[in-house]
Design a protein around this motif. Sequence first.
Motif, short mmCIF file in Angstrom:
data_model
loop_
_atom_site.label_atom_id
_atom_site.label_comp_id
_atom_site.label_asym_id
_atom_site.label_seq_id
_atom_site.Cartn_x
_atom_site.Cartn_y
_atom_site.Cartn_z
N PRO A 295 0.91 -0.95 -0.20
CA PRO A 295 -0.18 -0.09 0.07
C PRO A 295 0.80 1.09 0.19
O PRO A 295 0.48 2.14 -0.36
N MET A 296 2.04 1.33 0.77
CA MET A 296 3.02 2.65 0.64
C MET A 296 3.63 2.69 -0.36
O MET A 296 3.79 3.72 -1.64
N ALA A 297 3.34 1.78 -1.60
CA ALA A 297 4.42 1.52 -2.68
C ALA A 297 3.13 2.43 -3.97
O ALA A 297 3.27 3.53 -4.66
N LEU A 298 1.77 1.99 -3.95
CA LEU A 298 0.81 2.26 -4.45
C LEU A 298 0.23 3.65 -3.99
O LEU A 298 0.13 4.45 -4.99
N LEU A 299 0.61 4.03 -3.20
CA LEU A 299 0.20 5.53 -2.21
C LEU A 299 0.86 6.75 -2.71
O LEU A 299 1.24 7.22 -3.48
N THR A 300 2.23 6.12 -2.61
CA THR A 300 3.03 6.92 -2.87
C THR A 300 3.98 6.79 -4.85
O THR A 300 3.76 8.39 -5.21
N GLY A 301 3.33 6.16 -5.38
CA GLY A 301 3.02 6.32 -7.00
C GLY A 301 1.88 7.11 -7.10
O GLY A 301 2.24 7.70 -8.57
N VAL A 302 0.83 6.49 -7.17
CA VAL A 302 0.25 7.64 -7.65
C VAL A 302 0.24 9.19 -6.82
O VAL A 302 -0.33 9.48 -7.79
N GLY A 303 0.51 9.06 -5.58
CA GLY A 303 0.81 10.46 -5.22
C GLY A 303 1.56 10.95 -5.87
O GLY A 303 1.49 11.92 -6.35
N ILE A 304 3.10 10.82 -6.75
CA ILE A 304 3.77 10.95 -7.23
C ILE A 304 3.37 11.74 -8.55
O ILE A 304 3.42 12.53 -8.70
N ALA A 305 1.89 10.82 -8.89
CA ALA A 305 1.49 10.82 -10.32
C ALA A 305 0.68 11.92 -10.13
O ALA A 305 0.82 12.90 -11.17
N VAL A 306 0.06 12.24 -9.46
CA VAL A 306 -1.22 12.57 -9.45
C VAL A 306 0.14 14.28 -8.88
O VAL A 306 -0.95 15.28 -9.83
N VAL A 307 0.14 14.48 -8.02
CA VAL A 307 1.36 16.12 -7.99
C VAL A 307 1.49 16.08 -9.25
O VAL A 307 1.97 17.10 -9.76
N SER A 308 2.55 14.92 -9.87
CA SER A 308 3.12 15.52 -11.87
C SER A 308 2.48 16.52 -12.43
O SER A 308 2.76 17.40 -13.31
N PHE A 309 0.93 15.95 -12.29
CA PHE A 309 -0.08 16.19 -12.79
C PHE A 309 -0.91 17.65 -13.01
O PHE A 309 -0.54 18.32 -13.94
N VAL A 310 -0.80 17.74 -11.11
CA VAL A 310 -0.82 19.07 -11.12
C VAL A 310 -0.21 20.04 -11.64
O VAL A 310 -0.45 21.21 -11.68
N VAL A 311 0.76 19.92 -10.64
CA VAL A 311 2.01 20.70 -11.21
C VAL A 311 2.42 20.49 -12.59
O VAL A 311 2.54 22.04 -12.64
N GLY A 312 2.55 20.20 -13.26
CA GLY A 312 2.71 20.03 -14.94
C GLY A 312 1.40 20.58 -15.77
O GLY A 312 1.92 22.25 -16.57
N TRP A 313 0.12 20.55 -15.15
CA TRP A 313 -1.07 22.00 -15.33
C TRP A 313 -0.80 22.91 -15.37
O TRP A 313 -1.21 23.47 -15.95
#
Length: 404
Positions: free
Chosen positions: A127-145
Amino acid sequence: MAQDRFRVRASGDYTQSRSTRFVGATGKLAVLLVVLLQIPVVTAHGEAESTALSQSHGLAAIFVGLALVGGAVALKRTERITPTTALYAAFAGLAVVTIGAMVFDGLAPDASYSASTMPIPRSWYPPMALLTGVGIAVVSFVVGWLKWPGRPRYTSLGILIGLWVAYPTLIPGPASTTNPLGYVIVLATPVLLGYIVWKDAQDGIRVALHDATARRFGIGVGFLLAMYFSALSGYLTFFPSEGSPHHTIVSIETVQYQLVQWPTLEVFLPQVPFFVAVSIGSVVLVGSLSTLVGLNAALIAYQWRSERVAIAGTTEGTAGTSAIVGSCACGCCGPIVAQVVVLVAGPSIAAPLYWVFVDSKSPFTMLFLVASIGLFTGGLVYATKQASDFGAPVTSSPAAVNDG
């Protein structure tokens, strides 16, 4: 210019002399490594064949190399030596650090830790890996946008980093080692990195690589880093463990490297001694890391030698260099910290570091690797932009670079 008093030869002769010194210094370091390898050593499992070479020698070499690098930087900033001389001295120091790190890691005992020393239960890892990976992807999408709407490549890199971390949880079990998604993630990484560098840093890199000294420095540093990471991953060693065969072995095995399995060429030469393993996965990852750091190093070298940036003590001359060195230090020094703690404080104190950053099941191990790639890429793009903003001649003719 401040460097004029150092010009004691014509430009052509000076460059040829520096090139000869570079080749000579590299050759001497290679001879030193070969000589060190002929010294009987303490085996990796702690049974001494001789106490002539130990982890302490490797640690001492690391400190000596760092002192050489620090001295070269200090002397360059005070204009007591030319930027070119400082680069050769710094490279020599980095080579000594690399040799020391390989000795230190190669002679490290194989520590074993019980499950009771784990700071985090392994059941928490998925669960830590999943939350961390999804968190990185979401933050990258928001910051990039919000920050870089016209540069979706940055968002794509962040999402790719998130996939690296979350992949073992997205595809659990033995199937993850052969799933096509894993191969796509690995092989897409150098393609995306190359595209980002080409779009955002190609002008500065192209001009920097036209300078012969900067180009040699970048290639040399990239080679040293490739050796460093290969040694830390166990794919390159001059210190075979006890019980290794006494005959030459050349074979192709299927070995998991990071996310998935790859056909791996393994070569063991007991006479040297020497072991190396090469796979597509290791070439992609180690090649990406060493190329990024080599390009960063070439840019530093060019900035040091350029007319505007080589002036000691200026903000313009240190901003880009600080960005590069900071990111590279974070990515390169981390893997060996746990072993230093073992040597200094003992295995019991180092156990939590092992479980968090060395254990292959820990999501932080993968996070450290891909975060290093992100730092190296960001440092390269940022340093190129900073040098351009400050007016450094990273997009001008290479003729603007001083001979000294």
